[in-house]
Design an enzyme around this catalytic site. Structure first.
Site, PDB file in Angstrom:
ATOM      1  N   PHE A 133       0.831  -1.203   0.000  1.00 46.28           N
ATOM      2  CA  PHE A 133       0.000   0.000   0.000  1.00 46.28           C
ATOM      3  C   PHE A 133       0.868   1.256   0.000  1.00 46.28           C
ATOM      4  CE2 PHE A 133      -2.339   3.263   2.494  1.00 46.28           C
ATOM      5  CZ  PHE A 133      -3.327   3.531   1.554  1.00 46.28           C
ATOM      6  N   GLN A 134       0.625   2.138  -0.940  1.00 44.59           N
ATOM      7  CA  GLN A 134       1.347   3.399  -1.118  1.00 44.59           C
ATOM      8  C   GLN A 134       2.850   3.188  -1.338  1.00 44.59           C
ATOM      9  OE1 GLN A 134       0.183   6.177   2.017  1.00 44.59           O
ATOM     10  NE2 GLN A 134      -1.550   6.853   0.763  1.00 44.59           N
ATOM     11  N   LYS A 183       9.783   3.003   6.543  1.00 45.04           N
ATOM     12  CA  LYS A 183       9.155   3.282   7.828  1.00 45.04           C
ATOM     13  C   LYS A 183       9.824   2.535   8.974  1.00 45.04           C
ATOM     14  CE  LYS A 183       4.578   3.562   9.992  1.00 45.04           C
ATOM     15  NZ  LYS A 183       3.113   3.350   9.791  1.00 45.04           N
ATOM     16  N   MET A 492      -0.179  33.330 -22.363  1.00 46.91           N
ATOM     17  CA  MET A 492       0.892  33.109 -23.319  1.00 46.91           C
ATOM     18  C   MET A 492       0.480  32.109 -24.388  1.00 46.91           C
ATOM     19  SD  MET A 492       3.796  34.421 -24.012  1.00 46.91           S
ATOM     20  CE  MET A 492       4.680  35.035 -22.569  1.00 46.91           C
TER      21      MET A 492
END
Length: 580
Positions: A133-134, A183, A492
């Site tokens: 996850f992530q 982590k 622009m």
């Protein structure tokens, strides 16, 4: 998490001190201690699962943390801080989408040589490579757009990596460095010592130029009939503005700036010709095209500066001073390469005993061109001309504000009509041209120079890309003045479609807009709108003088174009829109 630096505490994790100065710390506490040793006073970031241990260590540690509302806002804020202080900006994001949201800012900092230390969380080592996850390989993603990157695998590596990262980011050609921290590493315990200098035998930037190359440069200068200095952002990065002024004055040399170099040489100085390139001044581009001896000091010969290369300085001997040897000869053939820090080079050049070039006729010719062909606009009707808006902001702030822009027409008008007199007051996105840069960069610039008035001049389109960062200004009551140059278009893009695509305005006209005043007021920021020229000065005066944050929507003439201009594929001597 926002206590002042003088209330700094030691890391919250228990520390076991040894007689050799090392401490036994958790990885997250090591990160905080490393930031403290690097004298980091503010961090921009956004928490998430993979960086929760780090955010826990940051809690009440004394280093101010600014919670932006998007990770892109955080890294642009770090860029703004770095651009006005010369110190690395620090940004923190979690793994996966948090890290990938930093990508645009990393690329922006890489292109513009801005020192950034980006800290990203990562999933635990035990699940890296499992599509956890992530989980995203931010090391693989960021390799082409960072100066260097690291993934830490053991807490014991943290002190060495952080010391190296700050050194790499802020030495040589400056740039972004990313540190990825799994982590579980943040929870490991190891010895922390920060006393050893970085050991990087493969990274030894040349700082002091070779004396022989300096002699060649000065010998060539003494023989020149049409010399010119091109001064880039390297002047600002090296802190070499005073030396540049002294060198130009000693030999009476005209000075042209790049977009990012503005402020490195005073705009009011009689030797200053203005900005060169696509929307540069007629005098600056004449000098670059006709020179017989071009001294490039810390610029990288970007295509928006040079125009079609075959027409750029075609008769010149080119001397190029740059800290990055890869830039020398990359785009423009260089006869006198000088690798080194531009301030060191200028000091050596100032110490050289050579005759100044006999170039008075050339200098007088350029000054006459500057006088005859200034930047211009035609004031007509009751509407607000964007050029006058910029000039009036400059007048009312006495040119002393820190000015931040987004990217587009308003950026070019600011470069043309705001006279930058001193270094580190001009913050804009150059090489990458990042819309959405301006608002968060203004937040970072404020934290870098809180004693200066900060004015963010933004287009209505770019503003909407990062408008959520108004929450930071409102919440913290930052005295940032936000000016929206509203021309109802991607200005622009619309200009190029008008000039080069037969006025086919494909997806460039913003026919539906939010109510910008209500939007600002939703963030509890005082807001007003002005759309008539005769009210502009009074409204601006009150707006700039009011305490606290402010938001001003300026409705300007929608079809105004940026001139003069070098059309793509043409030489810088083939400008259109030049008027006496």
């Amino acid at each position: 998490m926002s206590k002042p630096a003088d209330e700094m505490k030691r890391p919250t994790g228990e520390a076991n001190h040894r007689t050799d100065g090392a401490m036994l710390l958790k990885g997250a506490d090591m990160v905080v201690e490393a930031l403290r040793r690097e004298r980091v006073d503010v961090i921009f970031g956004y928490p998430g699962g993979a960086v929760l241990p780090l955010y826990d260590a940051l809690y009440e540690c004394g280093i101010r943390h600014v919670l932006t509302r998007h990770e892109q806002g955080a890294i642009h804020a770090a860029e703004g801080y770095a651009r006005v202080t010369g110190r690395p900006g620090v940004v923190i994001a979690t793994s996966g989408p948090g890290a990938t949201n930093l990508v645009t800012g990393l690329a922006d900092a890489m292109m513009d040589s801005i020192p950034i230390v980006a800290i990203t969380g990562q999933v635990a080592k035990t699940v890296i490579g499992t599509d956890a996850f992530q989980e995203t390989s931010i090391i693989g993603i960021s390799t082409p757009i960072t100066k260097h990157n690291y993934q830490i695998r053991h807490a014991s590596e943290i002190p060495k990596v952080f010391k190296e990262a700050f050194h790499i980011a802020n030495s040589g050609r400056k740039g972004p460095v990313l540190i990825d921290i799994p982590k579980d590493v943040a929870g490991e315990t190891a010895l922390f010592s920060y006393d050893d200098p970085p050991q990087l035998p493969g990274y030894q930037p040349t700082v002091v130029p070779h004396q022989l190359q300096i002699r060649k440069l000065m010998s060539g200068l003494s023989r020149a009939k049409k010399p010119v200095i091109l001064a880039g952002a390297g002047i600002l990065h090296a802190g070499a503005s005073a030396e540049l002024v002294a060198f130009a004055e000693r030999h009476r040399l005209p000075v042209v700036h790049t977009l990012l170099g503005l402020g490195g040489f005073p705009a009011s100085h009689p030797l200053f010709l203005g900005m060169g390139g696509m929307h540069g001044s007629a005098a600056a581009n004449k000098a670059l095209h006709e020179t017989d001896f071009l001294i490039n000091l810390g610029a990288r010969f970007d295509d928006r500066l040079t125009g079609k290369l075959e027409f750029f300085a075609p008769h010149a001997t080119v001397a190029h001073v740059d800290i990055d040897p890869a830039e020398i000869g990359k785009n423009v053939s260089t006869q006198i390469p000088v690798v080194g820090d531009v301030r060191e080079a200028l000091l050596m050049m100032l110490g050289a005993d050579v005759e100044s070039p006999h170039a008075d006729a050339w200098m007088n010719e350029l000054l006459a061109t500057k006088e005859q062909f200034p930047y211009w606009y035609v004031q007509e009707g009751t509407g607000i001309k964007p050029q006058r808006l910029i000039a009036e902001i400059a007048r009312l702030t006495a040119g002393n504000a820190v000015v931040i822009t987004d990217v587009g027409q308003h950026q070019m008008w600011t470069a043309q009509f705001f006279p930058f007199e001193v270094p580190d007051r001009w913050v804009t996105s150059g090489g990458l041209g990042t819309m959405g840069f301006g608002l968060p960069a203004a937040i970072g610039a404020y934290f870098g120079k809180p004693e200066q008035q900060v004015v963010a001049i933004l287009g209505d389109a770019g503003f909407q890309m990062t408008q959520q960062e108004l929450a930071v200004i409102g919440e913290m009551e930052l005295p940032i003045k936000v000016v929206i140059v509203n021309n109802g278009a991607l200005g622009m893009v619309r200009q190029w479609q008008e000039l080069f695509h037969g006025e086919r305005y494909s997806a460039s006209l913003l026919e539906w807009q939010p109510d910008f005043i209500k939007l600002a007021e939703a963030y509890r920021i005082p807001a007003t709108r002005v759309q008539e020229d005769d009210a502009l000065t009074d409204v601006l005066t009150a707006f700039l003088a009011a305490p606290g944050p402010g938001f001003l929507e300026c409705v300007v003439e929608p079809r105004e174009n940026v001139f003069p201009m070098v059309a793509p594929g043409t030489g810088i001597h083939q400008m259109v829109g030049v008027k006496p």
